[in-house]
Write an enzyme that holds these catalytic residues in place. Structure first.
Site, short mmCIF file in Angstrom:
data_model
loop_
_atom_site.label_atom_id
_atom_site.label_comp_id
_atom_site.label_asym_id
_atom_site.label_seq_id
_atom_site.Cartn_x
_atom_site.Cartn_y
_atom_site.Cartn_z
N ASP A 80 0.82 -1.22 0.00
CA ASP A 80 0.00 0.00 0.00
C ASP A 80 0.85 1.26 0.00
OD1 ASP A 80 -2.07 -1.77 0.11
OD2 ASP A 80 -3.15 -0.71 1.68
N ASP A 122 -1.32 -5.51 4.16
CA ASP A 122 -2.69 -5.08 4.41
C ASP A 122 -3.81 -5.99 3.90
OD1 ASP A 122 -0.92 -3.00 4.91
OD2 ASP A 122 -2.39 -1.47 4.49
N LYS A 123 -3.84 -6.26 2.60
CA LYS A 123 -4.96 -7.03 2.05
C LYS A 123 -4.70 -8.53 2.06
CE LYS A 123 -6.19 -3.03 1.52
NZ LYS A 123 -4.87 -2.59 1.88
N GLU A 444 -6.87 4.45 -0.38
CA GLU A 444 -6.52 5.02 0.91
C GLU A 444 -6.06 6.47 0.72
OE1 GLU A 444 -3.58 2.56 2.73
OE2 GLU A 444 -5.04 1.08 3.38
N SER A 470 -5.48 4.99 5.32
CA SER A 470 -4.44 4.08 5.78
C SER A 470 -4.56 3.92 7.29
CB SER A 470 -3.06 4.64 5.43
OG SER A 470 -2.06 4.02 6.19
#
Length: 554
Positions: A80, A122-123, A444, A470
């Site tokens: 990200d 993150d994902k 984000e 974020s």
């Protein structure tokens, strides 16, 4: 004992299948053992993933020690930070669905008996957990671990510090030469970025959900302890297989309530609301924004990890980690401790003898930062289906705020205005058409929020969006405004100068317009064409749900 993998290896008719397995170098003995899949998101571009090959080797060792045969396979990941503030960020959230699908496809096609998930950022963690709930075979999560904090002239810093330094340069508070030195110090090791941002929040919540071993959320990436933990994960999955402990026995409604309570006590990322909703959807567990706020209102905020405070994940690790946070919460009966976990024991058994080792990092229940949790869900005529804010990272003076709307139809336009000095104290920056459909991909908004913080405006300016933030965002940043503008949400009706009223303690987000005025403006509104016409994003935009439902594919 019968195994799923018998479908690809047992009997005369499976001779062709066995011949292919032998082509990989397997012996008959290895083929006879349970076949264990290892989903690994290792790659060369994400700092949190560059060392996952070492984690995978340790997992394989653990599986072999416990009598299984491991098979590693890959899936994708998006950084990200690198994807931030350009078209690449549109692909971050949608990657979660690809990760879930790819793990499901590989596991089901090869009939693995059990599964170890190796995510980091993150994902990837929520995507893998969505797959685990969907497939429902014995599963353990072992992440890559958090990065250590950087140091700049005696000051601890991290990735978010660099984003905020960009604003400081724009405000004339830092030179470009100082910025170069600063950026070279901020991310000193492999691992997921050092604060309580989305990656680390989700990895911490694997412990709260019961799908990660104690320590998974906080043991630093460079530590040898992380390798030992990975070996234990390999052995643990074999124990789960023997006892037939599957995700549906762990990912229960009570487990999600525990995860929310821990999230609130940590002051985790607002993105966890999206991801927990998506995982719960796969697990068949009821999850809505009202339940999030119900738990937030009764759970104290015990930690302030960067960006909310000066501590980093390594400090939380040294204070006893997530199990210590849970032990403290359990003193006030904030947890369901009879739930099953991947240790093969209940949470109550896992917590026996655990205590916080540093009351500055993990505050006691008697002295919380606040009596309510780190996240808040806001409703009102601007967000009928809800919006999310990380209230633990909002300065007290901004918990209630009223100001004129400064309306932008993209993150890029808002960022130019902020860095160009066009946003003034008291303003409410509105960024719309950045939701799941409108973005598409729900970018984000770290660059504009960090720019505001770097320019010293985070305690004077609010920002609301139908996009998301974020986990590194601080300030009065309210995201996930639903319905989004692309879906005719009230945020689409806003005009420059409208008065926005924010009341975080009161859980309200309103524009000073009557319902009639909002509807009258929307009467002549027409949905803009989708911004992407081909490829995966076009498909995603047509099929994705509201952020209030977790932005899942429907």
């Amino acid at each position: 004992m019968a195994y799923r993998s018998d479908e690809v290896k047992k009997g005369v008719v499976r001779a062709p299948h066995r011949s292919l397995l032998k082509a990989t170098g397997l012996t008959d003995e290895e083929i006879r053992r349970p076949l264990i899949g290892i989903a690994n998101s290792a790659n060369d571009i994400i700092p949190g993933h560059i060392h996952l090959d070492k984690i995978a080797e340790a997992v394989k060792a653990g599986i072999r020690m416990a009598g299984g045969t491991p098979f590693e396979f890959s899936t994708i990941g998006v950084c990200d930070g690198i994807a931030m503030n350009h078209a690449g960020m549109k692909y971050s959230l949608p990657s979660r669905e690809i990760i879930a699908d790819s793990v499901e496809l590989t596991v089901e096609a090869h009939r693995f008996d059990a599964l170890v998930l190796i995510p980091s950022c993150d994902k990837v963690t929520p995507g893998m957990l969505m797959a685990a709930a969907r497939i429902n075979i014995p599963t353990v999560v072992i992440g890559g671990g958090p990065m250590l904090a950087g140091r700049y002239r005696g000051q601890e810093i991290d990735l978010i510090s660099v984003f905020e330094a960009v604003g400081a340069v724009g405000a004339g508070k830092m030179t470009k030469e100082e910025l170069n030195e600063f950026e070279s110090c901020a991310c000193p090791t492999c691992g997921s970025c050092a604060g309580m941002f989305t990656a680390n929040t989700m990895n911490c919540l694997t412990e709260a959900l019961g799908v990660g071993l104690p320590g998974n959320g906080t043991v630093p990436a460079p530590f040898s302890e992380r390798i030992r933990l990975a070996k234990q994960a390999g052995m643990a999955v074999m124990n789960l297989l023997e006892k037939n402990i599957t995700p549906d026995k762990i990912l229960t409604e009570k487990a999600f309530e525990n995860a929310l309570a821990v999230d609130m006590s940590l002051g985790g990322s607002t993105n966890t609301v999206l991801h927990l909703a998506a995982i719960a959807n796969e697990a068949g567990v009821k999850f809505d924004l009202n339940s999030v706020d119900r738990i937030s209102l009764k759970t104290p905020n015990l930690c302030k990890i960067s960006p909310a405070g000066h501590h980093h994940i390594e400090d939380l690790y040294e204070a006893g980690g997530i199990m210590a946070v849970m032990a403290e919460l359990n003193k006030g009966k904030h947890l369901n401790t009879n739930v099953m976990t991947v240790t093969g024991k209940t949470l109550a058994q896992n917590l026996k003898g655990v205590k916080a080792l540093n009351n500055d990092v993990i505050r006691p229940l008697t002295k919380p930062y606040s009596k309510t949790g780190g996240l808040a869900i806001l409703f009102g005529n601007l967000a009928p289906d809800g919006a999310v804010v990380k209230q633990s990272a909002v300065k007290e003076g901004m918990l209630k705020h009223s100001g004129p709307a400064r309306v932008f139809n993209s993150e890029d336009a808002a960022t130019r205005a902020i860095l160009g000095g066009k946003i003034k104290p008291g303003d409410v920056v509105v960024i719309r058409y950045e939701g799941p459909k409108g973005g598409p991909g729900m970018r984000e908004m770290l660059t504009p929020t960090s720019a505001l913080a770097g320019m010293g405006l985070d305690d004077k300016v609010a920002l609301i969006t139908d996009g998301r933030f974020s986990g590194g965002t601080r300030g009065a940043a309210i995201g996930h405004v639903s319905p989004e503008a692309q879906e005719r949400g009230p945020i689409a009706a806003l005009k420059e100068g409208d008065t926005i009223e924010i009341d975080i303690p009161g859980r309200k987000l309103n524009v000073k317009l009557s319902d009639y005025e909002i509807e009258d403006r929307l009467r002549n509104w027409h949905a803009p064409e989708l911004k992407v016409k081909k490829g995966y994003l076009a498909l995603y935009a047509r099929m994705v749900s509201s952020a209030a439902k977790g932005a899942v594919i429907e």
